[in-house]
Design a protein around this motif. Structure first.
Motif, PDB file in Angstrom:
ATOM      1  N   ALA A 108     -29.970   3.048  57.474  1.00 64.27           N
ATOM      2  CA  ALA A 108     -29.198   2.761  56.027  1.00 64.27           C
ATOM      3  C   ALA A 108     -28.086   3.660  56.148  1.00 64.27           C
ATOM      4  CB  ALA A 108     -30.003   3.018  55.184  1.00 64.27           C
ATOM      5  N   PRO A 109     -27.971   4.866  56.529  1.00 64.73           N
ATOM      6  CA  PRO A 109     -26.762   5.692  56.318  1.00 64.73           C
ATOM      7  C   PRO A 109     -25.547   5.387  57.153  1.00 64.73           C
ATOM      8  CG  PRO A 109     -28.649   7.248  56.637  1.00 64.73           C
ATOM      9  CD  PRO A 109     -29.032   5.914  57.018  1.00 64.73           C
ATOM     10  N   LEU A 110     -25.839   4.845  58.376  1.00 64.92           N
ATOM     11  CA  LEU A 110     -24.896   4.307  59.354  1.00 64.92           C
ATOM     12  C   LEU A 110     -24.138   3.110  58.631  1.00 64.92           C
ATOM     13  CD1 LEU A 110     -23.475   4.421  62.146  1.00 64.92           C
ATOM     14  CD2 LEU A 110     -25.157   2.928  62.908  1.00 64.92           C
ATOM     15  N   CYS A 111     -25.018   2.160  58.289  1.00 64.72           N
ATOM     16  CA  CYS A 111     -24.662   0.792  57.795  1.00 64.72           C
ATOM     17  C   CYS A 111     -23.729   1.283  56.534  1.00 64.72           C
ATOM     18  CB  CYS A 111     -25.972  -0.072  57.229  1.00 64.72           C
ATOM     19  SG  CYS A 111     -26.591  -0.624  58.733  1.00 64.72           S
ATOM     20  N   GLN A 112     -24.052   2.291  55.686  1.00 67.55           N
ATOM     21  CA  GLN A 112     -23.297   2.594  54.441  1.00 67.55           C
ATOM     22  C   GLN A 112     -22.083   3.215  54.774  1.00 67.55           C
ATOM     23  OE1 GLN A 112     -25.507   5.332  52.008  1.00 67.55           O
ATOM     24  NE2 GLN A 112     -23.881   5.050  50.260  1.00 67.55           N
ATOM     25  N   MET A 113     -22.159   3.801  55.781  1.00 68.33           N
ATOM     26  CA  MET A 113     -20.890   4.508  56.233  1.00 68.33           C
ATOM     27  C   MET A 113     -19.678   3.568  56.430  1.00 68.33           C
ATOM     28  SD  MET A 113     -20.447   7.818  58.883  1.00 68.33           S
ATOM     29  CE  MET A 113     -20.709   6.867  60.353  1.00 68.33           C
ATOM     30  N   LEU A 114     -20.225   2.596  57.509  1.00 73.54           N
ATOM     31  CA  LEU A 114     -19.317   1.887  58.019  1.00 73.54           C
ATOM     32  C   LEU A 114     -18.709   0.903  56.986  1.00 73.54           C
ATOM     33  CD1 LEU A 114     -20.896   1.311  61.692  1.00 73.54           C
ATOM     34  CD2 LEU A 114     -18.950   2.897  60.893  1.00 73.54           C
ATOM     35  N   ALA A 115     -19.751   0.525  55.902  1.00 76.78           N
ATOM     36  CA  ALA A 115     -19.302  -0.535  54.813  1.00 76.78           C
ATOM     37  C   ALA A 115     -18.289   0.103  54.011  1.00 76.78           C
ATOM     38  CB  ALA A 115     -20.698  -0.751  54.192  1.00 76.78           C
ATOM     39  N   GLU A 116     -18.593   1.412  53.713  1.00 77.48           N
ATOM     40  CA  GLU A 116     -17.332   2.116  52.954  1.00 77.48           C
ATOM     41  C   GLU A 116     -16.078   2.215  53.612  1.00 77.48           C
ATOM     42  OE1 GLU A 116     -17.585   3.268  49.723  1.00 77.48           O
ATOM     43  OE2 GLU A 116     -19.588   2.431  49.837  1.00 77.48           O
ATOM     44  N   GLY A 117     -16.107   2.307  55.014  1.00 84.43           N
ATOM     45  CA  GLY A 117     -14.837   2.402  55.805  1.00 84.43           C
ATOM     46  C   GLY A 117     -14.188   1.219  55.723  1.00 84.43           C
ATOM     47  N   ARG A 118     -14.944   0.262  55.718  1.00 85.75           N
ATOM     48  CA  ARG A 118     -14.462  -1.227  55.966  1.00 85.75           C
ATOM     49  C   ARG A 118     -13.777  -1.400  54.382  1.00 85.75           C
ATOM     50  NH1 ARG A 118     -19.532  -2.945  57.890  1.00 85.75           N
ATOM     51  NH2 ARG A 118     -19.238  -2.836  60.314  1.00 85.75           N
ATOM     52  N   LYS A 119     -14.299  -0.934  53.382  1.00 83.05           N
ATOM     53  CA  LYS A 119     -13.654  -1.051  52.016  1.00 83.05           C
ATOM     54  C   LYS A 119     -12.350  -0.470  52.150  1.00 83.05           C
ATOM     55  CE  LYS A 119     -17.826  -0.931  49.002  1.00 83.05           C
ATOM     56  NZ  LYS A 119     -18.642  -0.004  48.261  1.00 83.05           N
ATOM     57  N   GLU A 120     -11.992   0.702  52.895  1.00 85.03           N
ATOM     58  CA  GLU A 120     -10.570   1.377  53.150  1.00 85.03           C
ATOM     59  C   GLU A 120      -9.691   0.421  54.044  1.00 85.03           C
ATOM     60  OE1 GLU A 120     -10.168   4.324  51.546  1.00 85.03           O
ATOM     61  OE2 GLU A 120     -12.098   4.045  50.325  1.00 85.03           O
ATOM     62  N   GLY A 121     -10.305  -0.945  54.253  1.00 82.86           N
ATOM     63  CA  GLY A 121      -9.661  -1.623  55.404  1.00 82.86           C
ATOM     64  C   GLY A 121      -9.604  -1.275  56.894  1.00 82.86           C
ATOM     65  N   LEU A 122     -10.560  -0.286  57.177  1.00 84.31           N
ATOM     66  CA  LEU A 122     -10.837   0.139  58.669  1.00 84.31           C
ATOM     67  C   LEU A 122     -11.701  -1.048  59.227  1.00 84.31           C
ATOM     68  CD1 LEU A 122     -11.053   3.871  57.556  1.00 84.31           C
ATOM     69  CD2 LEU A 122      -9.218   2.579  58.316  1.00 84.31           C
ATOM     70  N   ASN A 123     -11.741  -1.119  60.643  1.00 80.75           N
ATOM     71  CA  ASN A 123     -12.506  -2.075  61.451  1.00 80.75           C
ATOM     72  C   ASN A 123     -13.067  -1.283  62.493  1.00 80.75           C
ATOM     73  OD1 ASN A 123     -12.416  -4.618  60.092  1.00 80.75           O
ATOM     74  ND2 ASN A 123     -10.234  -4.177  60.585  1.00 80.75           N
ATOM     75  N   PHE A 124     -14.335  -1.067  62.539  1.00 86.39           N
ATOM     76  CA  PHE A 124     -15.325  -0.336  63.499  1.00 86.39           C
ATOM     77  C   PHE A 124     -16.000  -1.019  64.399  1.00 86.39           C
ATOM     78  CE2 PHE A 124     -15.279   1.850  59.463  1.00 86.39           C
ATOM     79  CZ  PHE A 124     -14.637   3.096  59.547  1.00 86.39           C
ATOM     80  N   GLU A 125     -16.186  -0.482  65.764  1.00 90.25           N
ATOM     81  CA  GLU A 125     -17.074  -0.974  66.769  1.00 90.25           C
ATOM     82  C   GLU A 125     -17.754   0.062  67.185  1.00 90.25           C
ATOM     83  OE1 GLU A 125     -16.777  -4.398  67.897  1.00 90.25           O
ATOM     84  OE2 GLU A 125     -18.117  -4.168  69.438  1.00 90.25           O
ATOM     85  N   ILE A 126     -19.278  -0.176  67.153  1.00 90.03           N
ATOM     86  CA  ILE A 126     -20.175   0.763  67.717  1.00 90.03           C
ATOM     87  C   ILE A 126     -20.387   0.238  69.389  1.00 90.03           C
ATOM     88  CG2 ILE A 126     -22.291   1.343  67.945  1.00 90.03           C
ATOM     89  CD1 ILE A 126     -22.476   0.727  64.931  1.00 90.03           C
ATOM     90  N   CYS A 127     -19.607   1.084  70.180  1.00 89.30           N
ATOM     91  CA  CYS A 127     -19.831   0.869  71.594  1.00 89.30           C
ATOM     92  C   CYS A 127     -21.076   1.401  72.314  1.00 89.30           C
ATOM     93  CB  CYS A 127     -18.459   1.139  72.416  1.00 89.30           C
ATOM     94  SG  CYS A 127     -18.175   3.034  72.245  1.00 89.30           S
ATOM     95  N   SER A 128     -21.630   2.383  71.553  1.00 91.22           N
ATOM     96  CA  SER A 128     -22.766   2.860  72.255  1.00 91.22           C
ATOM     97  C   SER A 128     -23.814   3.399  71.258  1.00 91.22           C
ATOM     98  CB  SER A 128     -22.704   4.023  73.191  1.00 91.22           C
ATOM     99  OG  SER A 128     -23.807   4.356  74.009  1.00 91.22           O
TER     100      SER A 128
END
Ligand SMILES: [Zn+2]
Length: 259
Positions: A108-128
């Motif tokens: 849950a913390p990981l999903c929440q962190m990445l979702a908050e970042g996306r709101k800032e217009g950022l796009n992440f990729e988990i590569c491992s």
């Protein structure tokens, strides 16, 4: 007759005054009595209410204290000197990308962190993310092989590979609590990663979600791992905030707790 009339008037007036005094006295006495009676009753009611409520409150407090003690979870240290026990068990959850997996507490913390970042217009990729120990062995062997092809002796290649890739059992990725996160637009695990907007945001905000940058710049002597701007480890918000504010690695934080 006039004298008698006036005497009667005086008597009548005297009686009237007496009756007024008597009336006032009785009223005052009754008022004082009811006031005192009321005070007495009020005090008795107060005592009885207090006695009824008190035992209820006493029973609530001990349970609450027990619960807060149970909330503190142990933070596991995994490095070259502290391999994971072979029977280490982890409950895994598949992330929304359908590929990567995370340990229950980090999901849950990981999903929440990445979702908050996306709101800032950022796009992440988990590569491992989660890697079992067998996969870690394969990765390590591949690294050694590559380096030997480049001219290193086996010993040199082994040493060099151990600086980049953890030996099986010594990788945090086998806990399901560590994630290599990169920018969608720049997926290389090199010095350029920290210049991406995604990495800058992660390094600044990860502690708010319970993550730390596990192998920071300038701490290579302590972690035995080269600086990795992309490797984030879940430790819980309280510990992450403390480590980040005080510039501590997990090794330093845990050795501080022991003393
Ligand atoms: Zn990693």
């Amino acid at each position: 007759m006039d004298k008698e009339k006036s005497q009667v008037k005086i008597k009548k007036g005297f009686r009237r005054v007496l009756s007024i005094i008597l009336y006032i006295s009785i009223t005052a006495a009754l008022g004082l009595y009811s006031f005192m009676l009321g005070e007495k009753l009020g005090r008795e009611e107060g005592v009885s209410q207090f006695q009824i409520q008190f035992p209820d409150e006493l029973e609530i407090f001990p349970d609450e204290e027990e619960n807060t003690e149970e909330d503190e979870e142990e933070i596991i240290l995994v490095n070259r000197d502290n391999p994971l026990p072979e029977d280490y068990e982890v409950t895994l959850y598949t992330l929304p990308d359908g590929v990567n997996r995370a340990a229950e507490e980090a999901y849950a913390p990981l999903c929440q962190m990445l979702a908050e970042g996306r709101k800032e217009g950022l796009n992440f990729e988990i590569c491992s993310s989660y890697r079992d120990m067998q996969r870690q062995q394969e990765l390590f062997d591949e690294d050694v092989e590559e380096l030997m092809k480049a001219g290193f002796s086996y010993e040199e290649a082994y040493e060099e590979a151990a600086r980049e890739t953890m030996l099986p059992g010594c990788s945090e990725h086998s806990t399901g609590l560590a994630f290599d996160i990169v920018a969608l637009s720049y997926q290389l695990l090199d010095a350029g990663q920290e210049k991406t907007a995604e990495n800058i945001w992660l390094q600044e905000h990860c502690a708010e979600y319970g993550f730390i940058l596990r192998y920071p710049k300038g701490k290579e002597e302590i972690t035995s791992i080269n600086y990795e701007s992309w490797h984030f480890r879940y430790v819980g918000v309280e510990a992450a905030m403390y480590m980040t504010e005080n510039g501590l690695t997990l090794e330093e934080y845990l050795s501080m707790e022991e003393t």
